[in-house]
Design an enzyme around this catalytic site. Structure first.
Site, mmCIF file in Angstrom:
data_model
loop_
_atom_site.group_PDB
_atom_site.id
_atom_site.type_symbol
_atom_site.label_atom_id
_atom_site.label_comp_id
_atom_site.label_asym_id
_atom_site.label_seq_id
_atom_site.Cartn_x
_atom_site.Cartn_y
_atom_site.Cartn_z
ATOM 1 N NE ARG A 1 -30.144 -3.607 50.889
ATOM 2 C CZ ARG A 1 -29.384 -4.361 50.091
ATOM 3 N NH1 ARG A 1 -29.897 -5.429 49.518
ATOM 4 N NH2 ARG A 1 -28.130 -4.040 49.870
ATOM 5 C CG HIS B 1 -24.985 -4.026 54.554
ATOM 6 N ND1 HIS B 1 -25.625 -4.392 53.391
ATOM 7 C CD2 HIS B 1 -24.361 -2.853 54.289
ATOM 8 C CE1 HIS B 1 -25.410 -3.460 52.474
ATOM 9 N NE2 HIS B 1 -24.650 -2.516 52.996
ATOM 10 C CB CYS C 1 -21.958 -4.058 51.471
ATOM 11 S SG CYS C 1 -21.545 -2.295 51.409
HETATM 12 ZN ZN LIG Z 1 -23.450 -1.194 51.999
#
Ligand SMILES: [Zn+2]
Length: 218
Positions: free
Chosen positions: A47, A99, A102
Site C-alpha cells: 500500500r 506507515h 504497519c
Molecule cells: Zn509496513
C-alpha cells in the site's frame, strides 16, 4: 481490483505505449543513466508505493524497501543500497518512510510471533523497549502510530551513523536524511521533523522529534 498474472503484461504493454505516445523518447532518455536526487527507504507493504505517492517518475527515486523500513547497522543489503545512492548517484535526500498500521510494527508492539521474521521485527521491539515509558504514557490506541514514528526516527539515526553517511558528511557532501510517515487511511505523508544534514544535528533533532510524538498524541 485484483489482477491476474497475465494482466500485468497487458498493463505493462499499455503503459509503455502510452508513455511513448505522450512523451516520445522517454525510455531512450532513461537508458542513458539514472540521476535521481532522492533515495526512499520504505516498508515492503504493497500500500506504500514510493513513486506513486510522491508523483515521481522512473529515474527520479532510488528505492530500498524491507519489512517495516528498518536500517540495521550490519545489513549489507540496505548499506549497499545507501552507499550506491550516496557515493555513485549523489542523491541529495534520503527519506526513511514508515506507515501507520504497519504489520511489522503492530506485531512488534503486541509481542506476537509470526515466524522467521520475528528476528527481523526484534529490531522494532528494541525501539519499543527503549521508549517503553513514553509509549505507556499514551492512550492504548495511540501507541501503534507512536511506535511507527519512533521506528522511523530511530532508523533515520541508523542511516546517519552509518559509515557511508559519516564519510560523506566528513567530505562535505550535501545529503539530508528525513523521517516521514505515510497514512494508508488518507494517502498523506507526514514530516516527522527529523531532517538531519550533519552529524551535530542528530542529537537535538532526535530529542525534539521524540518529544513531539508525546505532545501530539496526549
Ligand atoms: Zn509496513
Amino acid at each position: 481490483m485484483s489482477a491476474s498474472i497475465h494482466d500485468l503484461f497487458t498493463h505493462n504493454r499499455a503503459w509503455a505505449a502510452e508513455m511513448e505516445r505522450t512523451r516520445p523518447g522517454f525510455f531512450t532518455s532513461l537508458t542513458k543513466q539514472q540521476t535521481p536526487k532522492f533515495m526512499w527507504i520504505g516498508c515492503s507493504d504493497s500500500r506504500v508505493p514510493a513513486n506513486q505517492i510522491t508523483g515521481l517518475e522512473p529515474g527520479e527515486v532510488f528505492v530500498h524497501r524491507n519489512v517495516a523500513n528498518i536500517v540495521v547497522h550490519s545489513d549489507l543489503n540496505a548499506l549497499s543500497a545507501i552507499q550506491f545512492a550516496v557515493d555513485m548517484l549523489k542523491v541529495e535526500h534520503i527519506m526513511v518512510v514508515g506507515h501507520y498500521g504497519c504489520g511489522g510494527v503492530m506485531t512488534a508492539l503486541a509481542g506476537g510471533r509470526i515466524g522467521l521474521a520475528d528476528n527481523w521485527i526484534r529490531h522494532i521491539q528494541d525501539v519499543r523497549d527503549r521508549h517503553r515509558s513514553l509509549l505507556e504514557s499514551l492512550p492504548q490506541d495511540k501507541r501503534g502510530d507512536a511506535l511507527v514514528d519512533l521506528n522511523v526516527i530511530e532508523q533515520v539515526v541508523n542511516v546517519c551513523v552509518s559509515t557511508v553517511m559519516v564519510d560523506a558528511w566528513a567530505k562535505g557532501q550535501k545529503v539530508t536524511i528525513h523521517g516521514w510517515a505515510f497514512g494508508v487511511h488518507d494517502g498523506l505523508l507526514q514530516d516527522l521533523k527529523m531532517s538531519v544534514s550533519s552529524p551535530d544535528e542528530i542529537e537535538p533533532l532526535y530529542r525534539a522529534a521524540v518529544e513531539s510524538i508525546t505532545a501530539s498524541r496526549l
